[in-house]
Scaffold this active site. Structure first.
Site, PDB file in Angstrom:
ATOM      1  N   ARG A  20       0.750  -1.145  -0.097  1.00  0.00           N
ATOM      2  CA  ARG A  20       0.029  -0.110  -0.094  1.00  0.00           C
ATOM      3  C   ARG A  20       0.780   1.219   0.053  1.00  0.00           C
ATOM      4  O   ARG A  20       0.379   2.354  -0.067  1.00  0.00           O
ATOM      5  CB  ARG A  20      -0.967  -0.104   1.143  1.00  0.00           C
ATOM      6  CG  ARG A  20      -2.148   1.080   1.112  1.00  0.00           C
ATOM      7  CD  ARG A  20      -3.201   0.655   1.652  1.00  0.00           C
ATOM      8  NE  ARG A  20      -3.476  -0.115   2.938  1.00  0.00           N
ATOM      9  CZ  ARG A  20      -2.727   0.378   4.170  1.00  0.00           C
ATOM     10  NH1 ARG A  20      -2.544   1.380   4.320  1.00  0.00           N
ATOM     11  NH2 ARG A  20      -2.647  -0.625   5.030  1.00  0.00           N
TER      12      ARG A  20
ATOM     13  N   TYR B  96     -16.719  14.918 -16.634  1.00  0.00           N
ATOM     14  CA  TYR B  96     -17.035  13.631 -16.749  1.00  0.00           C
ATOM     15  C   TYR B  96     -18.307  13.581 -15.583  1.00  0.00           C
ATOM     16  O   TYR B  96     -18.297  14.006 -14.636  1.00  0.00           O
ATOM     17  CB  TYR B  96     -16.005  12.732 -16.372  1.00  0.00           C
ATOM     18  CG  TYR B  96     -16.337  11.078 -16.015  1.00  0.00           C
ATOM     19  CD1 TYR B  96     -17.027  10.504 -17.080  1.00  0.00           C
ATOM     20  CD2 TYR B  96     -16.029  10.637 -14.953  1.00  0.00           C
ATOM     21  CE1 TYR B  96     -17.389   9.065 -16.789  1.00  0.00           C
ATOM     22  CE2 TYR B  96     -16.369   9.311 -14.559  1.00  0.00           C
ATOM     23  CZ  TYR B  96     -17.116   8.621 -15.588  1.00  0.00           C
ATOM     24  OH  TYR B  96     -17.542   7.278 -15.225  1.00  0.00           O
TER      25      TYR B  96
ATOM     26  N   ASP C  40      -8.176  17.674 -16.421  1.00  0.00           N
ATOM     27  CA  ASP C  40      -8.346  16.612 -16.799  1.00  0.00           C
ATOM     28  C   ASP C  40      -8.056  16.333 -17.964  1.00  0.00           C
ATOM     29  O   ASP C  40      -8.698  16.671 -18.837  1.00  0.00           O
ATOM     30  CB  ASP C  40      -9.874  16.067 -16.453  1.00  0.00           C
ATOM     31  CG  ASP C  40     -10.312  14.628 -16.621  1.00  0.00           C
ATOM     32  OD1 ASP C  40      -9.574  13.881 -17.574  1.00  0.00           O
ATOM     33  OD2 ASP C  40     -10.918  13.980 -15.834  1.00  0.00           O
TER      34      ASP C  40
HETATM   35  C1  LIG Z   1     -13.772   7.817 -17.103  1.00  0.00           C
HETATM   36  C2  LIG Z   1     -13.417   9.060 -16.782  1.00  0.00           C
HETATM   37  C3  LIG Z   1     -12.890   9.563 -15.525  1.00  0.00           C
HETATM   38  C4  LIG Z   1     -13.191   8.492 -14.563  1.00  0.00           C
HETATM   39  O1  LIG Z   1     -12.223   7.124 -14.384  1.00  0.00           O
HETATM   40  P1  LIG Z   1     -12.445   5.874 -14.072  1.00  0.00           P
HETATM   41  O2  LIG Z   1     -11.087   5.212 -14.542  1.00  0.00           O
HETATM   42  O3  LIG Z   1     -13.494   5.351 -14.815  1.00  0.00           O
HETATM   43  O4  LIG Z   1     -12.751   5.962 -12.446  1.00  0.00           O
HETATM   44  C5  LIG Z   1     -12.435  10.841 -15.034  1.00  0.00           C
HETATM   45  N1  LIG Z   1     -12.427  11.583 -16.271  1.00  0.00           N
HETATM   46  C6  LIG Z   1     -12.900  11.656 -17.454  1.00  0.00           C
HETATM   47  C7  LIG Z   1     -12.523  12.670 -18.246  1.00  0.00           C
HETATM   48  C8  LIG Z   1     -13.235  10.150 -17.871  1.00  0.00           C
HETATM   49  O5  LIG Z   1     -13.694   9.829 -19.120  1.00  0.00           O
END
Ligand SMILES: *Cc1c(COP(=O)(O)O)cnc(C)c1O
Length: 401
Positions: free
Chosen positions: A71, A125, A190
């Site tokens: 971890r 998202y 993101d």
């Molecule tokens: C899918 C997605 C997430 C979340 O990611 P997971 O791996 O499904 O937890 C966050 N941001 C964007 C833009 C995504 O497409």
């Protein structure tokens, strides 16, 4: 003879993609990276081990030598982290079990400093929107547009968050301008959709880059993960939160993600060429009301249809009707029903997520085969009265840049 990696020698992204995180392999007498599945590590020197644990607990710096327990760290995952950091141009990267676990850790690092307020721009998202909006982690969100960011920032604002191109509308923001508006508040971008192949947010002033590694970084629809690329100071906070909350990436996932990175530039560029061609054809198709495709390019295409989007989804044969994205095969889904279902209808619509919007992740198939499938699926959705679901007049049939 083995030569040490010299970080001062600039290497192109395509070269980094296949070599970063693997520089020591030749000296180890290996070609493929080793996969270390250990959950624990032997140590006969308890005093030294205690000192290492103290060091980690107080600083969050990566341990020298083997991890004490899985971890804290894992050598296979660390290779993926090193490689991703190199591709994003950051000091460090910290990997998590999923994109949502990664975002959770970022929010907890800031909340632990009493900075519980987040300023964010829609759309995000669906689950990121939900995590912020529901205040599940004790955070409070102010939604604004890019022009309102400076004004929305308060003394307790710990983070500004944007997604560009955004899921699912592919709307873009000016990262540089937003970074300026943030002042000393860290900007999180993101970068899941663009990937470092098309955009490196840190070069434009972002402090934190988030990926759902489940998507393009893995690239084959068979591994779930998340990763945050950032400076080493922020990374230390993330490692401490990861240790305390346990959202670690499994080492096999780390192995698969490192392998995925090696083909990332080739996959993204090839799929982008196909996506751009499909955009060109969709933009002149009389069954399509509007096409969204970002300036930065990429393999994601969104479009609004005049007919029933459910019929299009039901009509595809080669393309897979499924949520997620970034795989070698093409996927299509209906955001209002699936990826953004958890966002309240009014919030969804005001963020530009129309009920007629379809989101397609273009894969590596031949463009003619994809077009044949798409065009027959569109024929399954006869156009009703041309209109958009927000009641506005029929939009022009053009690619919205
Ligand atoms: C899918 C997605 C997430 C979340 O990611 P997971 O791996 O499904 O937890 C966050 N941001 C964007 C833009 C995504 O497409």
């Amino acid at each position: 003879m083995y030569m040490d990696y010299d970080a001062s020698t600039p290497r192109a992204l395509a070269t980094e993609a296949v070599h970063a995180g693997r520089e020591d392999l030749a000296a180890l007498g290996l070609h493929a990276p080793p996969l270390d599945l250990s959950t624990t590590y032997p140590s006969y020197d308890i005093r030294a081990e205690a000192a290492r644990i103290d060091e980690f607990a107080t600083t969050g710096a990566r341990l020298d030598g083997p991890p004490v327990y899985a971890r804290l760290d894992n050598p296979t995952t660390a290779r993926f982290e090193d490689a991703l950091a190199r591709l994003e141009g950051t000091d460090s990267a910290v990997a998590f079990a999923s994109g949502m676990a990664a975002l959770t850790a970022v929010l907890l690092v800031r909340a632990s400093l009493g900075l519980r307020h987040v300023v964010a721009v829609r759309p995000l998202y669906g689950c990121s929107d939900h995590l912020l909006n529901a205040g599940l982690l004790g955070t409070e969100v102010t939604w604004t547009d890019p022009a309102g960011i400076a004004e929305a920032i308060r003394p307790d604002t710990g983070l500004v968050m944007v997604e560009t191109p955004a899921n699912p509308t592919l709307a873009e923001v000016d990262i540089r301008a937003i970074a300026h508006a943030c002042g000393s508040v860290p900007l999180l971008v993101d970068n899941t959709f663009a990937t470092p192949v098309l955009q490196r947010p840190v070069e434009e002033g972002a402090r934190i880059v988030l990926h759902s590694a489940t998507k393009y970084l893995g690239g084959h629809g068979d591994v779930m993960g998340g990763v945050v690329a950032c400076d080493e100071e922020f990374a230390r906070g993330l490692r401490q939160v990861r240790f305390a909350t346990g959202g670690v990436l499994h080492p096999l996932a780390g192995y698969l993600l490192l392998r995925g990175l090696s083909t990332l530039p080739v996959r993204v560029r090839a799929a982008s060429v196909t996506a751009a061609e499909l955009v060109r054809r969709l933009a002149t198709d009389p069954r399509v009301a509007r096409v969204h495709y970002p300036r930065v390019g990429g393999a994601m295409v969104s479009f609004e249809v005049y007919g029933d989007p459910h019929d299009v989804i039901a009509g595809v044969r080669l393309i897979t009707p499924a949520v997620s994205l970034g795989s070698v095969d093409t996927l299509i889904q209906h955001p209002a029903s699936i990826s953004h279902r958890i966002v309240a209808e009014g919030d969804r619509r005001s963020a530009g997520v129309s009920d007629r919007l379809l989101r397609m992740s273009v894969g590596l198939e031949d463009v003619e085969d994809l077009w044949r499938d798409l065009t027959q699926a569109l024929s399954a959705a006869p156009a009703g009265t041309p209109r958009t679901t927000d009641g506005s007049a029929s939009p022009s049939r053009r690619a919205v840049r």
